[in-house]
Design a protein around this motif. Structure first.
Motif, PDB file in Angstrom:
ATOM      1  N   ALA A  77       2.893   6.396   3.893  1.00  0.00           N
ATOM      2  CA  ALA A  77       1.361   6.845   3.580  1.00  0.00           C
ATOM      3  C   ALA A  77       0.993   7.344   4.902  1.00  0.00           C
ATOM      4  O   ALA A  77       0.363   8.306   4.890  1.00  0.00           O
ATOM      5  N   TYR A  78       1.619   6.668   5.979  1.00  0.00           N
ATOM      6  CA  TYR A  78       0.786   7.085   7.222  1.00  0.00           C
ATOM      7  C   TYR A  78       1.236   8.308   7.602  1.00  0.00           C
ATOM      8  O   TYR A  78       0.673   9.145   8.261  1.00  0.00           O
TER       9      TYR A  78
ATOM     10  N   ASP B 263       0.128  11.099   4.059  1.00  0.00           N
ATOM     11  CA  ASP B 263      -1.241  11.269   3.934  1.00  0.00           C
ATOM     12  C   ASP B 263      -2.081  10.827   4.958  1.00  0.00           C
ATOM     13  O   ASP B 263      -2.843   9.768   4.846  1.00  0.00           O
TER      14      ASP B 263
ATOM     15  N   ASN C 105      -6.114  10.365   4.406  1.00  0.00           N
ATOM     16  CA  ASN C 105      -6.039   9.451   3.168  1.00  0.00           C
ATOM     17  C   ASN C 105      -6.810   9.996   2.041  1.00  0.00           C
ATOM     18  O   ASN C 105      -7.938   9.613   1.574  1.00  0.00           O
TER      19      ASN C 105
ATOM     20  N   GLN D  29      -6.551   8.064  -1.065  1.00  0.00           N
ATOM     21  CA  GLN D  29      -7.133   6.773  -0.888  1.00  0.00           C
ATOM     22  C   GLN D  29      -8.091   6.249  -2.122  1.00  0.00           C
ATOM     23  O   GLN D  29      -7.976   5.342  -2.602  1.00  0.00           O
ATOM     24  N   HIS D  30      -8.839   7.144  -2.449  1.00  0.00           N
ATOM     25  CA  HIS D  30      -9.894   7.232  -3.301  1.00  0.00           C
ATOM     26  C   HIS D  30      -9.336   7.004  -4.813  1.00  0.00           C
ATOM     27  O   HIS D  30     -10.281   6.704  -5.857  1.00  0.00           O
TER      28      HIS D  30
ATOM     29  N   LYS E 252       0.990   6.895  -6.617  1.00  0.00           N
ATOM     30  CA  LYS E 252       0.090   8.225  -6.624  1.00  0.00           C
ATOM     31  C   LYS E 252       0.775   9.526  -6.618  1.00  0.00           C
ATOM     32  O   LYS E 252       0.538  10.333  -7.234  1.00  0.00           O
TER      33      LYS E 252
ATOM     34  N   LYS F 262     -10.129  16.642  -2.789  1.00  0.00           N
ATOM     35  CA  LYS F 262      -9.069  15.873  -2.067  1.00  0.00           C
ATOM     36  C   LYS F 262      -7.665  15.975  -2.419  1.00  0.00           C
ATOM     37  O   LYS F 262      -6.868  16.022  -1.690  1.00  0.00           O
TER      38      LYS F 262
ATOM     39  N   PHE G 299       0.697   4.170  -2.590  1.00  0.00           N
ATOM     40  CA  PHE G 299       0.948   5.507  -2.302  1.00  0.00           C
ATOM     41  C   PHE G 299       1.823   6.321  -3.047  1.00  0.00           C
ATOM     42  O   PHE G 299       1.603   7.302  -3.673  1.00  0.00           O
TER      43      PHE G 299
ATOM     44  N   GLU H 149       0.960  -1.356  -0.183  1.00  0.00           N
ATOM     45  CA  GLU H 149      -0.052   0.010   0.023  1.00  0.00           C
ATOM     46  C   GLU H 149       0.917   1.452   0.075  1.00  0.00           C
ATOM     47  O   GLU H 149       0.488   2.251  -0.731  1.00  0.00           O
ATOM     48  N   ASP H 150       2.076   1.247   0.620  1.00  0.00           N
ATOM     49  CA  ASP H 150       3.039   2.272   0.749  1.00  0.00           C
ATOM     50  C   ASP H 150       3.416   2.321  -0.968  1.00  0.00           C
ATOM     51  O   ASP H 150       3.723   3.525  -1.253  1.00  0.00           O
TER      52      ASP H 150
ATOM     53  N   GLN I 196      -7.194   5.667  -7.740  1.00  0.00           N
ATOM     54  CA  GLN I 196      -6.527   4.393  -8.530  1.00  0.00           C
ATOM     55  C   GLN I 196      -5.181   4.944  -9.216  1.00  0.00           C
ATOM     56  O   GLN I 196      -5.308   5.736  -9.834  1.00  0.00           O
TER      57      GLN I 196
END
Length: 548
Positions: free
Chosen positions: A144-145, A148, A151, A154-155, A89, A173, A86, A82-83, A157
């Protein structure tokens, strides 16, 4: 450990840093999936458990990684896929300060995270090129923590960021995240600049020093068969000393443990000083750093390539090299290091100093020589050929280059004004295209040759890093192929050699010479990993020698 920095970094953002000094520091704070081990000059897994598995499927290629089980962030939480998502992104999204990283990763179209293993993921990549293996792993992974906590991304992709961005540019956002991420604190705040590397930023006092402290119980100490993962010195202090004479004095007074970029004349003197050599070892690795001149093709005076070729014949790279580096450099005809023989265009001759050739080219370009200089009517306006050459103040090699151009041009009655300026101002003028000619240095490596952000016309707008405006339809096509479709070293060699030919003819981005680095390191240290790769040593690996 005490290391000299020539200038304060503009930012320590792992996404938008702009110089080698910043990169050296960021490398101690953050990690990428893959990186170079300076002990062997080989690419090895860092955050990744191993090199990726590669699967080619028609027009796409899949690169599958797994993050080391031990890898964790400063707060003790694990580094996960997930990191990585992120980070992609942040690297790809519009509105963010990511112009240097975005083109490097545009071939990565999506990421698939293994539902059964949060550390395992697959990059979905367009096409295939041999260097994609390195490029998929050669960017810093962000927590990511920390970056961001709300979050806000997060939405979104990753796949959406490989499409048209017009809708996302109005995403509230994303706009809120961009306002935070683009702020100076994201490149300066010790509470944010915490990655998976072995160090944290303890203190940053502008114009004085940056101090990094080793993490207690860093996860990299608990891995097996990973001698390239190191965080040995307890504290690393980067001393900001812009003036090299002052830095040399600090070295001779034993106030620095490492000094690189030592001027050639002073380096030769140090080689003769027995007392100094008892305490310091001197090294001269072949660096992957070259000096180049950039001509602003957008300026009406320099829009014609024959005019630029004439100026190239006045640069006199050989004299600049001799004045600045003595024998510690090598002339180059292109931006590929001559030491990388399979890709360097050895049949292409570097521009030589030639007054007569320069005059002939100027006449062919439509300039007429009059008593007080050269003149040409451009867009209905009579223009005199004059040159403003800028460079970073404090760089003797860049200053020498500008002065030698000034002296050579005077022989043809072409006035040249030279001006040294502070690094951030030079960077700003380059990005805003407010220059005629500049001198800069560029560092690279022997692993990747994706020059698209540097040379493609798609990055020649204000804020892009194609500062000179170089580019033709053919060179753009070559850069696109190199970044997406090359399948063999032979094909890469043909494309890179043709690119060097075009660059030579266009004479907008003019490589002059590659340097040999000149480094002094205190003899009380071992495992210094001296290398041609910047920063030419691995400060995290240094260990104290046992007393005899």
């Amino acid at each position: 450990m005490r290391v000299r920095l020539a200038t304060d970094p503009e930012t320590l953002s792992p996404v938008s840093y702009s110089n080698a000094g910043a990169l050296q520091i960021i490398n101690l704070l953050f990690q990428s999936l893959l990186s170079a081990d300076l002990a062997t000059n080989e690419i090895k897994p860092f955050l990744a458990e191993s090199m990726p598995t590669i699967e080619r499927q028609d027009s796409i290629t899949l690169f599958t990684y797994e993050i080391r089980e031990e890898a964790e962030w400063t707060n003790g939480s694990p580094v996960t896929a997930e990191d990585v998502a992120f980070t992609l992104k942040v690297a790809k999204a519009p509105l963010l300060n990511n112009e240097g990283l975005k083109p490097q990763l545009e071939f990565i179209r999506d990421i698939r995270i293994d539902a059964a293993n949060p550390r395992r993921f697959t990059f979905v990549c367009a096409g295939y090129a041999p260097e994609m293996e390195l490029l998929t792993g050669d960017f810093f992974i962000l927590p990511a923590y920390l970056f961001d906590p709300e979050n806000l991304l997060q939405h979104i992709q990753v796949a959406d960021l490989s499409k048209e961005h017009s809708k996302l540019e109005n995403d509230e956002k994303l706009k809120a995240f961009a306002a935070k991420f683009n702020s100076p604190e994201y490149g300066r705040d010790p509470n944010l600049l915490q990655g998976s590397g072995g160090y944290t930023l303890e203190n940053w006092e502008n114009g004085k020093n940056l101090t990094l402290t080793r993490k207690k119980d860093w996860w990299g100490n608990n891995t097996s068969n990973t001698q390239h993962l190191t965080a040995n010195p307890q504290r690393v202090s980067f001393q900001v000393i812009p003036d090299i004479t002052t830095a040399l004095l600090a070295l001779k007074n034993r106030q620095l443990d490492v000094l690189e970029g030592i001027p050639a004349a002073e380096f030769d003197q140090l080689k003769q000083q027995e007392a100094f050599l008892k305490d310091y070892a001197l090294h001269t690795p072949d660096a992957y750093e070259f000096i180049y001149a950039g001509i602003n093709t957008r300026s009406p005076k320099f829009s014609d390539k024959l005019t630029r070729q004439a100026i190239a014949h006045l640069l006199d790279a050989k004299s600049v090299m001799k004045a600045s580096h003595h024998n510690y450099a090598k002339l180059t005809a292109g931006l590929i290091p001559p030491s990388v023989s399979e890709y360097y265009h050895k049949e292409l001759a570097p521009y030589s100093f030639n007054i007569e050739k320069a005059a002939t080219l100027l006449k062919t370009a439509g300039w007429s020589r009059e008593a007080d200089g050269w003149y040409k009517t451009i867009h209905g306006k009579r223009e005199q050929l004059s040159i403003e050459a800028i460079y970073r103040a404090g760089s003797s090699s860049h200053e020498n280059a500008a002065i030698i151009l000034q002296q050579n041009a005077a022989k043809l009655n072409i006035p040249v004004q030279v001006q040294g300026m502070e690094g951030s101002l030079l960077a700003s003028k380059s990005k805003q295209h407010e220059f005629e000619i500049f001198y800069r240095s560029l560092s690279g490596n022997p692993f990747a040759f994706n020059f698209k952000p540097l040379l493609h016309t798609g990055y020649a707008g204000v804020g892009g890093i194609n500062y000179t405006g170089f580019g033709t339809a053919e060179s753009d096509s070559i850069l696109n192929q190199i970044s997406t479709t090359v399948t063999s070293k032979a094909e890469m060699a043909n494309l890179l050699k043709r690119l060097q030919e075009i660059m030579h003819e266009e004479a907008a981005f003019i490589p002059m010479y590659y340097i040999k680095e000149r480094v002094a390191i205190h003899r009380r240290f071992t495992n210094t990993k001296v290398s041609g790769l910047s920063p030419n040593y691995d400060v995290s690996a240094f260990t104290l020698k046992e007393e005899e």
